[in-house]
Design a protein around this motif. Sequence first.
Motif, PDB file in Angstrom:
ATOM      1  N   GLY B  85       0.794  -1.232   0.000  1.00 29.09           N
ATOM      2  CA  GLY B  85       0.000   0.000   0.000  1.00 29.09           C
ATOM      3  C   GLY B  85       0.825   1.280   0.000  1.00 29.09           C
ATOM      4  O   GLY B  85       0.370   2.333   0.452  1.00 29.09           O
ATOM      5  N   VAL B  86       2.037   1.167  -0.546  1.00 32.19           N
ATOM      6  CA  VAL B  86       2.942   2.316  -0.546  1.00 32.19           C
ATOM      7  C   VAL B  86       2.661   3.205  -1.766  1.00 32.19           C
ATOM      8  O   VAL B  86       2.261   2.705  -2.807  1.00 32.19           O
ATOM      9  N   THR B 126       7.761  16.072  -1.766  1.00 32.26           N
ATOM     10  CA  THR B 126       6.540  16.871  -1.577  1.00 32.26           C
ATOM     11  C   THR B 126       5.339  15.954  -1.368  1.00 32.26           C
ATOM     12  O   THR B 126       4.499  16.203  -0.495  1.00 32.26           O
ATOM     13  N   ILE B 127       5.285  14.875  -2.149  1.00 29.28           N
ATOM     14  CA  ILE B 127       4.165  13.930  -2.002  1.00 29.28           C
ATOM     15  C   ILE B 127       4.196  13.313  -0.600  1.00 29.28           C
ATOM     16  O   ILE B 127       3.163  13.129   0.040  1.00 29.28           O
ATOM     17  N   ALA B 128       5.393  13.029  -0.088  1.00 31.35           N
ATOM     18  CA  ALA B 128       5.513  12.467   1.265  1.00 31.35           C
ATOM     19  C   ALA B 128       5.015  13.477   2.303  1.00 31.35           C
ATOM     20  O   ALA B 128       4.317  13.110   3.255  1.00 31.35           O
ATOM     21  N   GLU B 135       3.086   5.713   3.506  1.00 32.26           N
ATOM     22  CA  GLU B 135       4.511   5.529   3.203  1.00 32.26           C
ATOM     23  C   GLU B 135       4.751   5.920   1.741  1.00 32.26           C
ATOM     24  O   GLU B 135       3.989   5.501   0.858  1.00 32.26           O
ATOM     25  N   VAL B 136       5.770   6.707   1.494  1.00 34.20           N
ATOM     26  CA  VAL B 136       6.094   7.127   0.127  1.00 34.20           C
ATOM     27  C   VAL B 136       7.509   6.644  -0.199  1.00 34.20           C
ATOM     28  O   VAL B 136       8.455   6.907   0.546  1.00 34.20           O
ATOM     29  N   ASN B 164       7.973   9.221   6.753  1.00 35.42           N
ATOM     30  CA  ASN B 164       7.271   8.330   5.813  1.00 35.42           C
ATOM     31  C   ASN B 164       7.907   8.310   4.430  1.00 35.42           C
ATOM     32  O   ASN B 164       7.259   7.965   3.454  1.00 35.42           O
ATOM     33  N   PHE B 165       9.174   8.714   4.330  1.00 32.72           N
ATOM     34  CA  PHE B 165       9.823   8.785   3.019  1.00 32.72           C
ATOM     35  C   PHE B 165      11.030   7.866   2.980  1.00 32.72           C
ATOM     36  O   PHE B 165      11.836   7.838   3.910  1.00 32.72           O
ATOM     37  N   SER B 166      11.125   7.093   1.905  1.00 37.96           N
ATOM     38  CA  SER B 166      12.337   6.286   1.708  1.00 37.96           C
ATOM     39  C   SER B 166      12.611   6.134   0.219  1.00 37.96           C
ATOM     40  O   SER B 166      11.779   6.495  -0.616  1.00 37.96           O
ATOM     41  N   VAL B 167      13.781   5.591  -0.084  1.00 40.05           N
ATOM     42  CA  VAL B 167      14.246   5.501  -1.471  1.00 40.05           C
ATOM     43  C   VAL B 167      14.601   4.053  -1.797  1.00 40.05           C
ATOM     44  O   VAL B 167      15.321   3.404  -1.033  1.00 40.05           O
TER      45      VAL B 167
END
Lengths: 349, 385
Positions: B85-86, B126-128, B135-136, B164-167
């Motif tokens: 659901g990311v 920005t979305i995060a 989670e983005v 909530n941001f990762s790469v």
Amino acid sequence: MTRKNYVRPLDIKHGRVDMGHGAGGRAAAQLIEELFVSALDNPYLRQGDDGASFPIPAGGRMVMATDGHVVSPLFFPGGDLGALSVHGTINDVAMMGATPLYLAANFILEEGFALADLKRIVDSMAKASREAGVPVITGDTKVVERGKGDGVFIGTTGVGVVPLGVDISGRNARAGDVILLSGTIGDHGVAVLSQRESLEFETTIESDSAALHTLVATMLAAAPGGVRVLRDPTRGGLATTLNEITAQSGVGMQLEEASIPVRAQVDAACELLGLDPLYVANEGKLIAICSPDSAPAVLAAMQQHPLGAQAAIIGTVTEDEHHFVQMNTRFGGRRVVDWLSGEQLPRIC
Amino acid sequence: MKYIDEFRDGATAQKIADRIAAEVQPGKRYSFMEFCGGHTHAISRYGISGMVSEQVNMVHGPGCPVCVLPIGRIDLAIRLALESGVIVCTYGDTMRVPASDGLSLIKAKARGGDIRMVYSATDALTIAQQNPEREVVFFAIGFETTTPPTALAILEAQRMELQNFSVLCSHVLTPSAITHILESPEVRQYGTVPLDGFIGPAHVSIVIGSRPYEGFARDYRKPVVIAGFEPLDVMQAILMLVRQVNSGRHEVENEFTRAVTRDGNLQAQAMVSKVFELRTSFEWRGLGEVPYSALKIRPAYATFDAERRFDLTYKPVPDNKACECGAILRGVKKPTDCKIFGTVCTPENPVGSCMVSNEGACAAHYAYGRFKDIAVVVQPATAAN
């Protein structure tokens, strides 16, 4: 060796609609041919034009065309969804050589959409309709729950009459014919992109959204019987529209890149985004394919009209069993100008 | 257009083409690999191969970041979107790359995955910020060109204390891939791929400079010309390579002096090395495992590493057996050598990665150059009314 433009049939069992099916390119053409035309098959639908021309009991022919209008954002430099929904359908009728008479409109509104924005859109629609002299004479409104629409969608249907002796269709192009374009390409697409969320950039480019029926009337009067094909290069741009015509008429085309008018700002924006102006949408431009002897008169008539001031001859129709649109590049090389594949996506670097 | 038209001037192009024709030695073949997809795109879009001497053969290398992205990496991104659901954010080109089970990111989106096309790593940030309850993950791909913006996004996320941001880091390195090609059996042992020189990538070199190519130009005795992506840049680079070959030189020359220096952008390099470290090995589509050829996020930034955050395990997935992308990416085969080119594998239904991005060798040839494979009547027929 003839290859179909797309080879694998639609995967009806497992496939899903994706954004490429709405981008006006080859995927959209495949969906229309294999699903809609296949199921609803009749001689009018099979004409494959932007509208259908049909005989009426009292004699003569009429044209009916319908179009769904979705655009994000709803308001953009030089236009909005309302004006677009009037211009787009008038143009579909006009591209059949018909005089547009009446429009019908249906609105799908999303719960929660601001009435002030809706009024702006409808007022703009009314203005466009008045200016074009083509009234909206019937309509329908539906509301869908929040999250099930994108603010507002407008479907418009137009009818018109075909003057006697006029026969315009994408199937009429012949080898030796001349390809004319009414003006610069890519203005509408770049104007819309410049306002898109997370992509905003400053530009003075405005959408070319316009009703083209008076331009068409001028062209047809200038060279009776000389204009064979008319088409407005909307989604998928000039490239995709020319590929549609080559497929319909069973011909090829040879273009000269140096003759295709593109505004410097549009060129710059496309450069920045890794897009090709040949595939960027237009809303107020048309392509005309004319017999060689009528081309000078048609071109002159176009250039006399405000919507065709920058009209140019951009190429020639050729014999080609593969239906390729080819182009001599400004640089001196030669390339194929293919259908748009899926959506035109910006390159990553 | 200022700064663009100057590099697309047909008269100058013809002069360079004449120069190349005058300087190629009789009976000699020159094979040059353009490493970067931007060059492949320019060569096809402007019809360059038809303008230069027939003695010059351009070999398309593995320089399209989309083309070398292995199926297993895209599967990871799809799984994050569909199963966890990311919100997965990625660059446009990446959306259409074929993955397992007939999926791609664009098809996974149609199946309900929240997958968003972004124009920069900052857009994903920005979305995060706008979706604190979700989670983005930014699915980061590309060579050295796109790596600094990813590093910057991670540093920004740390500064903003984003939770909530990762790469999902899939950044790869250019010099190691070129070395890998030169070490491949086809080139080294069998000599089936004659490579007389390389056109080096301009955008990558703006960041890393021209120095990283000096070692292998010397060790492998192959000339390199770093060139821009305008058609005149490419033609000039071909001329410079012909001259190096003729004089027996194997140096790194810089055609793109308007932006590339020997040392590159030191500030960007420092930021990249602060956030990333080398992977010991990374799978490239078409090249297999290439040692020390990609980057991963340093432990200090583990909280922004999607692989750790979601406990992802990479599983390699073989390419379709009929697909020749691997050989095409290594320069061993041409797109038309592939049995499924243009029939089963088309831009609408890409089987292999080379058919996805218009920088891919197959897509570029399909879109711009396939008229060369088929005799086509291009002269207008007699006018008919």
